[in-house]
Design an enzyme around this catalytic site. Sequence first.
Site, PDB file in Angstrom:
ATOM      1  N   HIS A  93     102.850  56.494  27.141  1.00  0.00           N
ATOM      2  CA  HIS A  93     101.598  56.537  27.912  1.00  0.00           C
ATOM      3  C   HIS A  93     101.662  55.482  29.008  1.00  0.00           C
ATOM      4  O   HIS A  93     102.210  54.391  28.824  1.00  0.00           O
ATOM      5  CB  HIS A  93     100.412  56.263  26.985  1.00  0.00           C
ATOM      6  N   CYS A 121      98.944  60.893  32.784  1.00  0.00           N
ATOM      7  CA  CYS A 121      98.659  59.459  32.906  1.00  0.00           C
ATOM      8  C   CYS A 121      99.570  58.806  33.934  1.00  0.00           C
ATOM      9  O   CYS A 121      99.182  57.854  34.615  1.00  0.00           O
ATOM     10  CB  CYS A 121      98.794  58.785  31.551  1.00  0.00           C
TER      11      CYS A 121
END
Length: 1206
Positions: A267, A50
């Site tokens: 994330h 990510c």
Amino acid sequence: MFGDLFEEDFSFISNNHCGKGKKSKPRESEPPAPRDFTNLSGIKNQGGTCYLNSLLQTLLFTPEFREALFSLGPEELGTLDDSRKPDAKEMRQHDVQELNRILFSALETSLVGTSGHDLINRLYHGIVVNQIVCKECKNISERQEDFLDLTVAVKGVAGLEEALWNMYVEEEYFENDNLYRCGACDKLVEASKSAKLRKLPPFLTVSLLRFNFDFEKCERYKETSCYTFPIQINLRPFCEQTEMDDSEYMYELFSVIIHKGGCYGGHYHVYIRDVDELGNWQLQEEEGGLLKEKVLRDTENAKETENPLAVLKGILSEEEAKQIAVDQLGQKLLEKKGVSWNKKYRKQYGALRKYLQNHPQIFQLSPDGNKVGLKETHKLLIKLDSHGQNLQSPSQKNDVQWNCEKNSSRPGAASAGCHWFDLNDSKVQPIKEKDIEKQFQGKESAYMLFYRKAQLKRPPEARGNPRYQIPEHLLNEMNAANTELQKKRAECDSANNGIDLHLHLSCCYKFHNGALHPALSWKESVVDLTIDRRKTLGDLRQAVFQMLESWEGDMVLSMAKPLPAGLHLYQVLDGDELTLDGIGLADGADIFVWNGKEVGGTKVLTGPEHEPVVLNVLRLAEHNEGSKGQHFSEAQLVFSCSTSLGQLHSDLAPAGGIILRNGSGADTEAKNWEVFHEEDMKETVRSVGLKDGCSVLILDSHDQSFVNVASGNLTAFTYDISWLQVKNFCGVEEEEKHVKITATIETVMSDIKMKAIRELQLEEELANESCLRPVSGSGKLLSPVPEDYTVKEAELKMGSLLGLCRGKAPTSTQLFLYFMVGSDQNCSPEMEIVVEETASVRECLSLMLEKSGLSGDSWHLRRLDWCYEAGEALSQENATLKELNVCRGDTLVITEGKLPEKGFLKIPIWWLKPSSHKKHGEHAQDQVNGITWKMEALQVSAAAAPAEPIHPGLDLCYAGRIEIAGEASLEDLKMQALTLPCCQEQVVPLPSFLRAWTMDSKRPGKLLRDNKRRLSDYRLGARVEICIEPLQEEENLGPQELLLRVQMGIPGERDYSDSRDLVWDISKECTAWALRQRVASHYCLPVDKIEIAKYFPERFEWLPISSWTQQISKRKRRKKQESLQSAPYHLKDGDIIGVKNLLLDDTKDFSTVRDDMGKEKQRQLALEKRKSRQERVQDPFFPEEKLPMKPRKPEVALSINVGVFR
């Protein structure tokens, strides 16, 4: 990397991407789905990527970077084919700020020598200058630093502008004790240090230092406090040159990389402003949602205006004095707002003084905490703002900059250039500019900021045009890639909507046993057909007609289902206009193709009411059927579920028989078996709950003793209905007969005996003069079973062998015992006796002596221990056998001699003396024979002859027995041992000239220390034997001293000199290195010139004692000391240690000729035993009853008491 840059026509693709009932392919093999309404493409997360996806999207939506990169020629940029490598799975997440630097460095390196060699430098390069100004000569010393991104602090800072102010406006002063040495003045002077931005890049990257280290807790943490940053920022106050136009210093935010999580993982996703308006920005909300958001936004704005931080800063900025009293500040707040702090803010923010202390980056309190003022930084920010320098404080700036949606001409959409999207890996969704405020603080907060100069304007032809400035060769490659992608999507769509059908052709089947069965193999009878589920039943029928060109007559398609009994047909498929998905055809469905009437001339009944059912039909096995463990015969039969129980009874059960059912199978308990009564005969197989796999038990009239017909239940467990073997031992024939008797675990033994007598056709009078005795695997008759016992109480296994023998069986109050005279079975046969359990030990001994023909009163009884030797004595002669827990089948040993009085010990004494040393090779075979004989069968009694020598240097002879009190000392034992006839010849001045050992396997075992210690403290036991060794000098060994027998190897010969006693103090350490030192000092040799080994006489092996510890450091040796008293050496008193003098003998083989002969003798004995055992097994005429088998005692529970340690 950049996804699909062009619009595509997906009208031919179905919205249904996953076929129902179809086994889906792995997600990695499927092409990406078409773009959603935003017309933007995300990037798939490859496993922790990510951070990479967020940075790549930011670079893609930087048009100047994208166009400069694509402007490179094919020979410089390469082709898309170069990137088609095997998929790599990234399993560890990295830092996106670190990736940004690594990526720019790699790009600069790879673009060297191309037309884009200055791409990174041109777009992202800036310069910071650090200056030090001397206060005396005004000399300026400066140093330039290049940067591609700015790293700013977050801790203790309210926002980006304050952080930049601290870095590029605040000055550091060198004064007092901290002076600066000026190069021009050549002395220590006062000076000021500052930094400025000398050159601004077109694109400014700002990295926020949210991850810090707590030195008190010694751990990393993430700074989640509020940190504001503006949409537009003026960098004039932070630059070295400020005379240019404002447009040169204005920057606009266009990307925010956000981190969600903690310092050890999380994330990344990114908020991006669509500069070229390539995406479709449209919030899909209803009116109610818009109104609700408006109310919420108004509430948030109201809260912002009521923010106490902004109110207090406004009050303090209006004051002329640097600081005012805290109480005065509260009064001014009351005058301005009309309400006090305690009434309006205290409940949410706490006391006013505490609130000021919690914001040290804004408010400056006096040392006593009574006065407060604004820090200089915030005063100047507010002052510049009031003069129109476009440098507002974050709270003021947000009120204007964060509401560009209000000026939009379209409701629910942002104005041109303010389209923001949230790109979260492969998911893309539009957001409002106001949503960026949510990323100021918390676990999910901004981590990297990307600004672009406000004067960088995009040309009108670039708006909404993804092909703008894309070279022709890249357009061709991407068109080819998109064509391939469309092809893959079409193939995937067809595969996902295609279903596989199995067509069963009636010409390949026959109907029998209630179901359809293929005439040939299953593979040859089935035709597979793949068809799209969106097609109609008519299309399917047409496809079947085309496959079966030779079909004649009507064609009917029926749903089929394979059952345990075979293939069964259900409803007919009608309605040619219906889709296959609509009629419920799933992937893998079975369809039978026939004429709708018959198959092979036989009418076929269809539908769920005629389903065939497979039942397990069980019958009790006959007496002469099956082997051990088989209880009943089993067969599988097929019946229609509409068959009545009456028909089932007439087909299966004979006249007078009954049927029982068990829906759970045959392995369950008897209570689950139920009888079908007469009134149930009209019911069907389905109505009574019989399904595939259910079991029914058929009992004939003579087997119904196990059924209680009144209650309808089986009275015994099905697996307990079995048989026992009975062998006749009452006759004189050479071949005894065997019979099998049906029984359950509740059958009484007397009933089994009567059935066996009848089956064997013996006289019934024998019932009063016979008993049943279990027969062991070796053929030995075990103790008789009481006749009032059941099979369960007698602990008999089904299928086991019983012997019908003459003699009455013991009653439940009697004990059947084995006994022998002495523990040697070869000398004394085992005899049997039946006594009352209430008989005393004296009475039992009297009966046994009478039966064995012995007389006198110098006998006593002992139990047979687990080694099959005479063990614990039954010393309580007046106690009953029941009180002493003597059980049926136990073996007792009649032992000669009276029991010693309570508290006294009868101890055999052995005399150990050194023998003359024999030369190498003399009598070696005799020594080996003696030692090997000891290992196998050394059963020397107290009156036996002297034993063979234990090893070449010692002789062991029996001296006699002594009777001594347990409270006597070891010294008393030695004195009494000297009175024995064998020891009177020895001249021993004092008991300390004697060494006492316990005997272990006819050799010295444990050394007894401390002459003053009582014998009871040694816990010697009732069967201990003591060995006395005379010494040449007095000895008194301590508890930490180890007695070893060392012997030096004779150089050039495989033999050793006489052994010597070596006393080794192990109080400090018991390691190999310490032993080597002790042995070396004993022989006056260097430590590194000897090798030592321990001797294991029972195996004729020497184990070298390793000296690896001398090779490691002293610190490691202290940490990891391996004691020689543990494995593998288990060093103890009396062990033999062999020594090799490396100065005279460099061979490290410790073995002797005697060891070689001993090992060979052991190998020959093992081979003879194995050969004898094989001959006995292979000889069919060898009588099993004659095998010398040791009796096996019944198993008893073992109880272990564990202390509680707290």
